[in-house]
Scaffold this motif. Structure first.
Motif, mmCIF file in Angstrom:
data_model
loop_
_atom_site.group_PDB
_atom_site.id
_atom_site.type_symbol
_atom_site.label_atom_id
_atom_site.label_comp_id
_atom_site.label_asym_id
_atom_site.label_seq_id
_atom_site.Cartn_x
_atom_site.Cartn_y
_atom_site.Cartn_z
ATOM 1 N N ARG A 83 -12.697 -1.649 2.094
ATOM 2 C CA ARG A 83 -11.289 -1.512 2.456
ATOM 3 C C ARG A 83 -10.364 -1.638 1.258
ATOM 4 O O ARG A 83 -9.251 -1.127 1.284
ATOM 5 N N ASN A 84 -10.801 -2.344 0.205
ATOM 6 C CA ASN A 84 -9.891 -2.591 -0.911
ATOM 7 C C ASN A 84 -10.636 -2.500 -2.235
ATOM 8 O O ASN A 84 -11.846 -2.208 -2.280
ATOM 9 N N SER B 229 -7.594 -3.661 8.788
ATOM 10 C CA SER B 229 -8.759 -4.352 8.235
ATOM 11 C C SER B 229 -10.026 -3.788 8.859
ATOM 12 O O SER B 229 -10.022 -3.306 9.996
ATOM 13 N N ARG C 281 -5.929 4.052 -2.271
ATOM 14 C CA ARG C 281 -7.191 3.669 -1.647
ATOM 15 C C ARG C 281 -8.194 4.810 -1.448
ATOM 16 O O ARG C 281 -9.398 4.576 -1.510
ATOM 17 N N ASP D 298 -13.686 -4.807 -2.620
ATOM 18 C CA ASP D 298 -14.841 -4.281 -1.884
ATOM 19 C C ASP D 298 -15.499 -3.145 -2.657
ATOM 20 O O ASP D 298 -16.724 -3.065 -2.756
ATOM 21 N N GLU E 59 -2.482 -8.687 -2.280
ATOM 22 C CA GLU E 59 -3.435 -8.613 -3.388
ATOM 23 C C GLU E 59 -2.745 -8.966 -4.700
ATOM 24 O O GLU E 59 -1.528 -8.872 -4.827
ATOM 25 N N GLY F 90 0.828 -1.198 0.000
ATOM 26 C CA GLY F 90 0.000 0.000 0.000
ATOM 27 C C GLY F 90 0.864 1.251 0.000
ATOM 28 O O GLY F 90 2.059 1.204 -0.320
#
Length: 390
Positions: free
Chosen positions: A132-133, A114, A46, A136, A39, A14
């Motif tokens: 969160r990602n 998370s 994000r 999602d 991932e 990230g």
């Protein structure tokens, strides 16, 4: 810089992890740098996921943190789809889910956080969503298009940003918040009063001081949120934004000191001097807050990445900078500076249109934090006025 440093492994792809790799090169580290990301997609930003991403008619491509060529050009090995499952401190290596060992001389944990999971009857219904990602966000983008009524559980930054996107799509939106006001953890009443007023005018309904008892569903899908008061809130889509927990499991199992985050010193070192932690997963001393705190912002991730890289490379650690965050809410840009935990006086300046706002928070005579709404040009000047606690 230690002469025997040859390989640095970064767990997490990230903002914190990628910026740490970049900073290591900028600070002159010439050894191997490996980033391991859980991932399968390239590292992406994000913040847009709860803003522009949801507003577009079609899900846009993720905004990359760095162009694809950045990593090979800078001699950084990027291994995506490599979730780390264990740290062997004795052997100085990490183990991935695929069974691959990556040895390190110095290890940087940038494992993020998370979503806090909902625990009540109905929490597992199929249209109860988190954000969160990228996965999602893609799911939520699709769900918003088919929903008519949306319940947002939690009136924090993520919750209000999703609520803003949903009402802009002409959905019936209710924000359910257990506190007496929204954004209570990160913003002053002066700022949140303006935000709440504007969001209400746009059609968002707020249920404050409200706690969820259960979610009732039909055929496996949510249909109604039942509050402890007995009130029923219609919802064919439920979005949960009730906070985040640090991804500290690796550190805990490795025997590192943790307390709502991996405990680190001023150089971002954990209780193991060869392991650093940065970003959402790190609990660090912050002079603007006057103690140890875990901060979940892009700015904090970038600052701590620079500190860790500087420490590893043996160069001067950057001076402390006021923490900052920002949020976009239906034409309102909220920006915060400083440590908003200990203040005893607020001074608010309101513009003629009722939206432009500037708030100063004081502890005695010391300015500890500021907030602005739609006054972006003020940030540079205000940042010079905020100083750490003595």
């Amino acid at each position: 810089m230690q002469d025997n440093l040859d390989k640095i492994v970064i767990v997490g792809a990230g903002t914190a992890g990628v910026n740490a790799a970049s900073a290591l090169r900028q600070q002159g580290f010439e050894g191997q740098v490996v980033i391991l990301g859980a991932e399968s997609v390239a590292p992406y930003q994000r913040p847009p996921l709860s803003k522009a991403f949801l507003a577009k008619d079609k899900p846009p491509a993720a905004t990359l943190l760095k162009p694809g060529a950045f990593f090979p050009t800078n001699g950084i090995t990027l291994e995506m789809g490599q979730g780390v499952v264990a740290i062997d401190r004795t052997a100085k290596a990490v183990l991935t889910k695929a069974g691959v060992h990556y040895p390190y001389d110095e290890l940087i944990l940038a494992t993020g956080s998370s979503a806090r999971r909902l625990r009540c009857p109905g929490a597992g219904l199929s249209n109860v969503c988190y954000l969160r990602n990228l996965s999602d966000a893609t799911r939520l983008h699709k769900s918003l298009r088919s929903a008519k009524s949306v319940a947002i559980l939690g009136g924090g930054v993520i919750g209000l940003e999703v609520a803003s996107a949903a009402v802009a799509l002409d959905k019936q939106v209710t924000v359910i918040e257990s506190a007496g006001r929204v954004m209570a953890r990160v913003a002053t009443p002066s700022a949140t009063n303006v935000i709440t007023r504007q969001l209400k005018a746009a059609g968002i309904r707020f249920a404050l001081n409200a706690r969820l008892a259960r979610i009732d569903g039909v055929d496996g899908q949510a249909r109604t949120c039942i509050l402890e008061s007995g009130e029923a809130v219609a919802a064919d889509l439920v979005v949960v934004g009730i906070g985040a927990l640090p991804n500290q499991g690796l550190a805990v199992h490795a025997g590192l000191l943790c307390d709502n985050g991996i405990i680190v010193d001023e150089a971002m070192r954990s209780s193991d001097p060869d392991i650093y932690a940065i970003g959402d997963c790190a609990a660090a001393e912050n002079s603007y807050y006057g103690g140890r705190i875990r901060i979940e912002t892009i700015h904090n991730a970038m600052v701590q990445a620079q500190i860790a890289a500087s420490s590893i490379c043996g160069v001067r650690i950057p001076d402390a900078a006021p923490p900052r965050f920002w949020s976009d809410l239906l034409g309102m840009k909220l920006q915060g500076l400083g440590g908003l935990t200990r203040y005893d006086k607020l001074v608010a300046f309101n513009g003629k249109n009722g939206v432009e706002t500037e708030v100063h928070a004081f502890a005695g005579d010391r300015l500890v934090a500021t907030e602005t709404i739609n006054l972006s040009k003020r940030q540079s000047e205000l940042s010079k006025l905020i100083h750490p606690a003595e």
